[in-house]
Design a protein around this motif. Structure first.
Motif, PDB file in Angstrom:
ATOM      1  N   ILE A  86       0.918  -1.237  -0.002  1.00 56.24           N
ATOM      2  CA  ILE A  86      -0.002   0.101  -0.120  1.00 56.24           C
ATOM      3  C   ILE A  86       0.879   1.472   0.051  1.00 56.24           C
ATOM      4  N   ASP A  87       1.761   1.256   0.802  1.00 56.08           N
ATOM      5  CA  ASP A  87       2.840   2.394   0.937  1.00 56.08           C
ATOM      6  C   ASP A  87       3.494   2.535  -0.419  1.00 56.08           C
ATOM      7  N   ARG A  88       3.943   1.610  -1.260  1.00 60.11           N
ATOM      8  CA  ARG A  88       4.457   1.708  -2.379  1.00 60.11           C
ATOM      9  C   ARG A  88       3.547   2.351  -3.395  1.00 60.11           C
ATOM     10  N   LEU A  89       2.318   1.737  -3.523  1.00 56.84           N
ATOM     11  CA  LEU A  89       1.355   2.251  -4.313  1.00 56.84           C
ATOM     12  C   LEU A  89       1.052   3.826  -4.107  1.00 56.84           C
ATOM     13  N   VAL A  90       0.897   4.132  -2.831  1.00 55.55           N
ATOM     14  CA  VAL A  90       0.568   5.403  -2.584  1.00 55.55           C
ATOM     15  C   VAL A  90       1.818   6.374  -2.971  1.00 55.55           C
ATOM     16  N   GLY A  91       3.004   5.929  -2.800  1.00 56.82           N
ATOM     17  CA  GLY A  91       4.258   6.622  -2.981  1.00 56.82           C
ATOM     18  C   GLY A  91       4.385   6.952  -4.641  1.00 56.82           C
ATOM     19  N   LEU A  92       3.575   5.847  -5.627  1.00 61.67           N
ATOM     20  CA  LEU A  92       3.703   6.183  -6.589  1.00 61.67           C
ATOM     21  C   LEU A  92       2.652   6.980  -7.462  1.00 61.67           C
ATOM     22  N   ALA A  93       1.719   7.383  -6.645  1.00 56.40           N
ATOM     23  CA  ALA A  93       0.625   8.282  -7.110  1.00 56.40           C
ATOM     24  C   ALA A  93       1.303   9.663  -7.613  1.00 56.40           C
ATOM     25  N   PRO A  94       0.778  10.262  -8.282  1.00 55.35           N
ATOM     26  CA  PRO A  94       1.020  11.792  -8.452  1.00 55.35           C
ATOM     27  C   PRO A  94       0.417  12.660  -7.460  1.00 55.35           C
ATOM     28  N   PRO A  95       1.073  13.845  -7.226  1.00 50.84           N
ATOM     29  CA  PRO A  95       0.353  14.519  -6.089  1.00 50.84           C
ATOM     30  C   PRO A  95      -0.923  15.000  -6.460  1.00 50.84           C
ATOM     31  N   LEU A  96      -1.836  15.340  -5.395  1.00 49.14           N
ATOM     32  CA  LEU A  96      -3.070  16.117  -5.817  1.00 49.14           C
ATOM     33  C   LEU A  96      -2.789  17.656  -6.137  1.00 49.14           C
ATOM     34  N   SER A  97      -3.663  18.060  -7.155  1.00 48.32           N
ATOM     35  CA  SER A  97      -3.648  19.502  -7.304  1.00 48.32           C
ATOM     36  C   SER A  97      -4.233  20.214  -6.447  1.00 48.32           C
ATOM     37  N   ASP A  98      -4.243  21.385  -6.241  1.00 46.75           N
ATOM     38  CA  ASP A  98      -5.004  22.437  -5.177  1.00 46.75           C
ATOM     39  C   ASP A  98      -6.574  22.084  -5.514  1.00 46.75           C
ATOM     40  N   GLU A  99      -6.996  22.365  -6.806  1.00 45.67           N
ATOM     41  CA  GLU A  99      -8.405  22.052  -6.975  1.00 45.67           C
ATOM     42  C   GLU A  99      -8.927  20.664  -6.638  1.00 45.67           C
ATOM     43  N   GLN A 100      -7.829  19.302  -6.838  1.00 47.66           N
ATOM     44  CA  GLN A 100      -8.476  18.235  -6.339  1.00 47.66           C
ATOM     45  C   GLN A 100      -8.473  18.118  -4.757  1.00 47.66           C
ATOM     46  N   ARG A 101      -7.624  18.841  -4.062  1.00 40.61           N
ATOM     47  CA  ARG A 101      -7.499  18.893  -2.618  1.00 40.61           C
ATOM     48  C   ARG A 101      -9.048  19.703  -2.138  1.00 40.61           C
ATOM     49  N   ALA A 102      -9.078  20.764  -2.689  1.00 41.36           N
ATOM     50  CA  ALA A 102     -10.595  21.451  -2.350  1.00 41.36           C
ATOM     51  C   ALA A 102     -11.739  20.761  -2.552  1.00 41.36           C
ATOM     52  N   ARG A 103     -11.782  19.928  -3.833  1.00 46.08           N
ATOM     53  CA  ARG A 103     -12.830  19.365  -4.080  1.00 46.08           C
ATOM     54  C   ARG A 103     -12.944  17.995  -3.036  1.00 46.08           C
ATOM     55  N   LEU A 104     -12.012  17.451  -2.506  1.00 50.61           N
ATOM     56  CA  LEU A 104     -12.094  16.274  -1.540  1.00 50.61           C
ATOM     57  C   LEU A 104     -12.401  17.013  -0.156  1.00 50.61           C
ATOM     58  N   ARG A 105     -11.783  18.015  -0.065  1.00 54.85           N
ATOM     59  CA  ARG A 105     -12.156  18.756   1.207  1.00 54.85           C
ATOM     60  C   ARG A 105     -13.430  18.971   1.389  1.00 54.85           C
ATOM     61  N   ALA A 106     -14.388  19.468   0.501  1.00 58.28           N
ATOM     62  CA  ALA A 106     -15.559  19.872   0.288  1.00 58.28           C
ATOM     63  C   ALA A 106     -16.414  18.731   0.369  1.00 58.28           C
ATOM     64  N   ILE A 107     -15.939  17.592  -0.232  1.00 61.71           N
ATOM     65  CA  ILE A 107     -16.739  16.427  -0.175  1.00 61.71           C
ATOM     66  C   ILE A 107     -16.950  15.861   1.534  1.00 61.71           C
ATOM     67  N   PHE A 108     -15.556  15.737   1.977  1.00 64.10           N
ATOM     68  CA  PHE A 108     -15.584  14.832   3.134  1.00 64.10           C
ATOM     69  C   PHE A 108     -15.726  16.028   4.245  1.00 64.10           C
ATOM     70  N   HIS A 109     -16.092  17.264   4.325  1.00 64.20           N
ATOM     71  CA  HIS A 109     -16.296  18.143   5.248  1.00 64.20           C
ATOM     72  C   HIS A 109     -18.110  18.519   5.238  1.00 64.20           C
ATOM     73  N   GLN A 110     -18.641  18.016   4.512  1.00 65.65           N
ATOM     74  CA  GLN A 110     -20.163  18.266   4.284  1.00 65.65           C
ATOM     75  C   GLN A 110     -20.888  17.645   5.604  1.00 65.65           C
ATOM     76  N   PRO A 111     -21.885  18.381   5.988  1.00 68.02           N
ATOM     77  CA  PRO A 111     -22.560  17.889   7.193  1.00 68.02           C
ATOM     78  C   PRO A 111     -23.511  16.638   6.596  1.00 68.02           C
ATOM     79  N   SER A 112     -23.249  15.746   7.611  1.00 70.40           N
ATOM     80  CA  SER A 112     -24.407  14.346   7.204  1.00 70.40           C
ATOM     81  C   SER A 112     -25.639  14.783   6.928  1.00 70.40           C
TER      82      SER A 112
END
Length: 68
Positions: free
Chosen positions: A37-63
């Motif tokens: 898992i660590d090896r696969l994660v290490g191979l993944a390209p870094p997220l762009s600021d736009e991708q990080r913002a989108r994920l943050r919005a998805i996971f920080h929505q109220p249930s």
């Protein structure tokens, strides 16, 4: 983010990160699983600021329970 892979002993907690779950009762196979898992994660390209913002919005929505 630097994109540097994190090396952690399977099951060992790190500051700000809970202990990893045991995926295999055999310690060697469990360590190999998390090393993969660590090896696969290490191979993944870094997220762009736009991708990080989108994920943050998805996971920080109220249930739906909190919104009601």
């Amino acid at each position: 983010m630097t994109g540097t892979p994190i090396t952690v002993t399977a099951g060992a907690p790190t500051p700000g990160r809970p202990a990893r779950p045991v995926r295999d009762p055999d310690p060697k196979r469990n360590a190999a699983y998390w090393a993969r898992i660590d090896r696969l994660v290490g191979l993944a390209p870094p997220l762009s600021d736009e991708q990080r913002a989108r994920l943050r919005a998805i996971f920080h929505q109220p249930s739906s329970k909190e919104a009601a």
